[in-house]
Design an enzyme around this catalytic site. Sequence first.
Site, PDB file in Angstrom:
ATOM      1  N   LYS A   1       6.101  -3.930   4.846  1.00 52.66           N
ATOM      2  CA  LYS A   1       5.657  -5.289   5.162  1.00 52.66           C
ATOM      3  C   LYS A   1       4.924  -5.332   6.506  1.00 52.66           C
ATOM      4  O   LYS A   1       3.856  -5.923   6.640  1.00 52.66           O
ATOM      5  CB  LYS A   1       6.856  -6.240   5.198  1.00 52.66           C
ATOM      6  CG  LYS A   1       7.772  -6.195   3.973  1.00 52.66           C
ATOM      7  CD  LYS A   1       7.097  -6.593   2.702  1.00 52.66           C
ATOM      8  CE  LYS A   1       8.083  -6.767   1.549  1.00 52.66           C
ATOM      9  NZ  LYS A   1       8.752  -5.513   1.118  1.00 52.66           N
TER      10      LYS A   1
ATOM     11  N   ASP B   1      -1.154  -3.924  -1.507  1.00 52.90           N
ATOM     12  CA  ASP B   1      -1.043  -5.189  -2.230  1.00 52.90           C
ATOM     13  C   ASP B   1      -2.044  -6.166  -1.631  1.00 52.90           C
ATOM     14  O   ASP B   1      -2.027  -6.411  -0.409  1.00 52.90           O
ATOM     15  CB  ASP B   1       0.373  -5.750  -2.147  1.00 52.90           C
ATOM     16  CG  ASP B   1       1.359  -4.989  -3.016  1.00 52.90           C
ATOM     17  OD1 ASP B   1       0.913  -4.136  -3.812  1.00 52.90           O
ATOM     18  OD2 ASP B   1       2.565  -5.246  -2.898  1.00 52.90           O
TER      19      ASP B   1
ATOM     20  N   ARG C   1      -1.060  -8.229 -10.906  1.00 54.19           N
ATOM     21  CA  ARG C   1       0.234  -8.604 -11.458  1.00 54.19           C
ATOM     22  C   ARG C   1       0.356 -10.124 -11.365  1.00 54.19           C
ATOM     23  O   ARG C   1       0.477 -10.677 -10.280  1.00 54.19           O
ATOM     24  CB  ARG C   1       1.350  -7.879 -10.707  1.00 54.19           C
ATOM     25  CG  ARG C   1       1.251  -6.357 -10.880  1.00 54.19           C
ATOM     26  CD  ARG C   1       1.959  -5.593  -9.803  1.00 54.19           C
ATOM     27  NE  ARG C   1       1.367  -5.836  -8.504  1.00 54.19           N
ATOM     28  CZ  ARG C   1       1.892  -5.433  -7.345  1.00 54.19           C
ATOM     29  NH1 ARG C   1       3.025  -4.761  -7.340  1.00 54.19           N
ATOM     30  NH2 ARG C   1       1.287  -5.687  -6.205  1.00 54.19           N
TER      31      ARG C   1
ATOM     32  N   LYS D   1      10.040 -13.621   3.217  1.00 49.85           N
ATOM     33  CA  LYS D   1      10.557 -12.441   2.520  1.00 49.85           C
ATOM     34  C   LYS D   1      11.217 -11.467   3.492  1.00 49.85           C
ATOM     35  O   LYS D   1      10.873 -11.412   4.675  1.00 49.85           O
ATOM     36  CB  LYS D   1       9.438 -11.729   1.751  1.00 49.85           C
ATOM     37  CG  LYS D   1       8.230 -11.313   2.575  1.00 49.85           C
ATOM     38  CD  LYS D   1       7.132 -10.776   1.650  1.00 49.85           C
ATOM     39  CE  LYS D   1       5.855 -10.468   2.401  1.00 49.85           C
ATOM     40  NZ  LYS D   1       4.778  -9.999   1.492  1.00 49.85           N
TER      41      LYS D   1
ATOM     42  N   ARG E   1      -2.454  -4.520  -7.070  1.00 49.59           N
ATOM     43  CA  ARG E   1      -2.033  -3.224  -6.550  1.00 49.59           C
ATOM     44  C   ARG E   1      -3.243  -2.295  -6.569  1.00 49.59           C
ATOM     45  O   ARG E   1      -3.824  -2.018  -7.614  1.00 49.59           O
ATOM     46  CB  ARG E   1      -0.901  -2.657  -7.395  1.00 49.59           C
ATOM     47  CG  ARG E   1      -0.544  -1.191  -7.130  1.00 49.59           C
ATOM     48  CD  ARG E   1      -0.131  -0.881  -5.705  1.00 49.59           C
ATOM     49  NE  ARG E   1       0.941  -1.726  -5.215  1.00 49.59           N
ATOM     50  CZ  ARG E   1       2.222  -1.498  -5.421  1.00 49.59           C
ATOM     51  NH1 ARG E   1       2.597  -0.443  -6.142  1.00 49.59           N
ATOM     52  NH2 ARG E   1       3.141  -2.294  -4.916  1.00 49.59           N
TER      53      ARG E   1
ATOM     54  N   GLU F   1       0.746  -6.217   1.758  1.00 47.96           N
ATOM     55  CA  GLU F   1       1.722  -5.144   1.943  1.00 47.96           C
ATOM     56  C   GLU F   1       1.022  -3.788   1.872  1.00 47.96           C
ATOM     57  O   GLU F   1      -0.043  -3.659   1.255  1.00 47.96           O
ATOM     58  CB  GLU F   1       2.837  -5.198   0.878  1.00 47.96           C
ATOM     59  CG  GLU F   1       3.729  -6.413   0.973  1.00 47.96           C
ATOM     60  CD  GLU F   1       4.932  -6.347   0.048  1.00 47.96           C
ATOM     61  OE1 GLU F   1       5.198  -5.261  -0.518  1.00 47.96           O
ATOM     62  OE2 GLU F   1       5.601  -7.382  -0.116  1.00 47.96           O
TER      63      GLU F   1
ATOM     64  N   ARG G   1       6.089 -15.019  -7.705  1.00 39.68           N
ATOM     65  CA  ARG G   1       6.036 -13.568  -7.564  1.00 39.68           C
ATOM     66  C   ARG G   1       5.320 -12.948  -8.757  1.00 39.68           C
ATOM     67  O   ARG G   1       5.647 -13.238  -9.908  1.00 39.68           O
ATOM     68  CB  ARG G   1       7.443 -12.984  -7.449  1.00 39.68           C
ATOM     69  CG  ARG G   1       8.251 -13.552  -6.304  1.00 39.68           C
ATOM     70  CD  ARG G   1       9.697 -13.124  -6.377  1.00 39.68           C
ATOM     71  NE  ARG G   1      10.356 -13.612  -7.576  1.00 39.68           N
ATOM     72  CZ  ARG G   1      11.576 -13.262  -7.966  1.00 39.68           C
ATOM     73  NH1 ARG G   1      12.270 -12.417  -7.234  1.00 39.68           N
ATOM     74  NH2 ARG G   1      12.095 -13.755  -9.065  1.00 39.68           N
TER      75      ARG G   1
ATOM     76  N   ASN H   1       2.429  -0.205   0.681  1.00 45.44           N
ATOM     77  CA  ASN H   1       3.588   0.448   0.073  1.00 45.44           C
ATOM     78  C   ASN H   1       3.464   1.965   0.181  1.00 45.44           C
ATOM     79  O   ASN H   1       2.476   2.546  -0.281  1.00 45.44           O
ATOM     80  CB  ASN H   1       3.698   0.033  -1.391  1.00 45.44           C
ATOM     81  CG  ASN H   1       3.972  -1.455  -1.531  1.00 45.44           C
ATOM     82  OD1 ASN H   1       5.107  -1.892  -1.472  1.00 45.44           O
ATOM     83  ND2 ASN H   1       2.910  -2.247  -1.687  1.00 45.44           N
TER      84      ASN H   1
END
Length: 313
Positions: free
Chosen positions: A125, A273, A225, A160, A210, A281, A233, A283
């Site tokens: 994050k 993201d 997504r 979050k 993504r 984000e 979400r 990842n």
Amino acid sequence: MELAFYADPLETFKVQKDSTFAIMAEAVKRGHRIFSFCQHDMALDGNKVVATVKRIELTGRENPDWFEIEQTEERELETFGAVIVRKDPPFDTEYINSTYLLELSERKGARIFNRPAAIRSHNEKLTIAQFPEFTVPTLVTADGERLRSFHAEYGDIILKPLDAMGGTGVFRVEKKGLNLGAIIEMLTDNGSRTVMAQKYIPEIADGDKRVLLVNGQVVPFALARIPQNGEVRGNLAAGGIGRAQPLSKRDREIAETLAPVLSGRGLFLVGLDIIGNWLTEVNVTSPTCFREIERQTGFNVAGLFMDELEKTV
């Protein structure tokens, strides 16, 4: 080549969508031998870091019979051609401890992807703060009053935790601020745990994209997504629907800016993201979406991963 996968227990894999399985299958297709081990299979014994590893064969069947264990043995990780880190969050103390053990193995010659120190240094994050030109207004704090002020300023925000995955613990608080106090108390554990707040990005309706980076190479398709049934979400684990699509101009700008930087830091595989035009984000623990992208576009992400790994080791 012998490849060791540091991952969650094999019994937990859902092979129809699992990116670790996709890499394993591609490796086997190329004639490599694969092994797996879990977090608590590692030990520092004297001056050696060892792991109890399982030599596995793929059966070609679905869950739960997708693998067979050929043998179990204790090995030093530097005896493998490569160690591939695919352990899911939470990024807790045990995860951090495992990166220290992996780093000790690396000092003795183990080739580890992603590099353990790089994983430890890039909170999934918080890393976006290093690229502020690509981010929306963001606050990271455990202070409830700061979080309330942030909400008052922006009116519609996302809250979050910093150490979870799959959309766990993600809340949207709209202008009326319903349940803001309770959400802050829960996420911060009454001010003792740091959380992230971000200005809400309406383009989430079109998907949380993504974008995958492999050894500095940008995969040309993203998996958007898309949230379902009133969810905020888009994560597949939270019920989102995945739609593969070519990268937008902005997606590519973000990806091509970050790719050489992150690769140079020892991050071989990264999942960005992006919502709308904004990076949300970075990842680095176990980025996914390989199988969905390949299924919908024909682009073999696992093939690119193995191409780059074979060139590197």
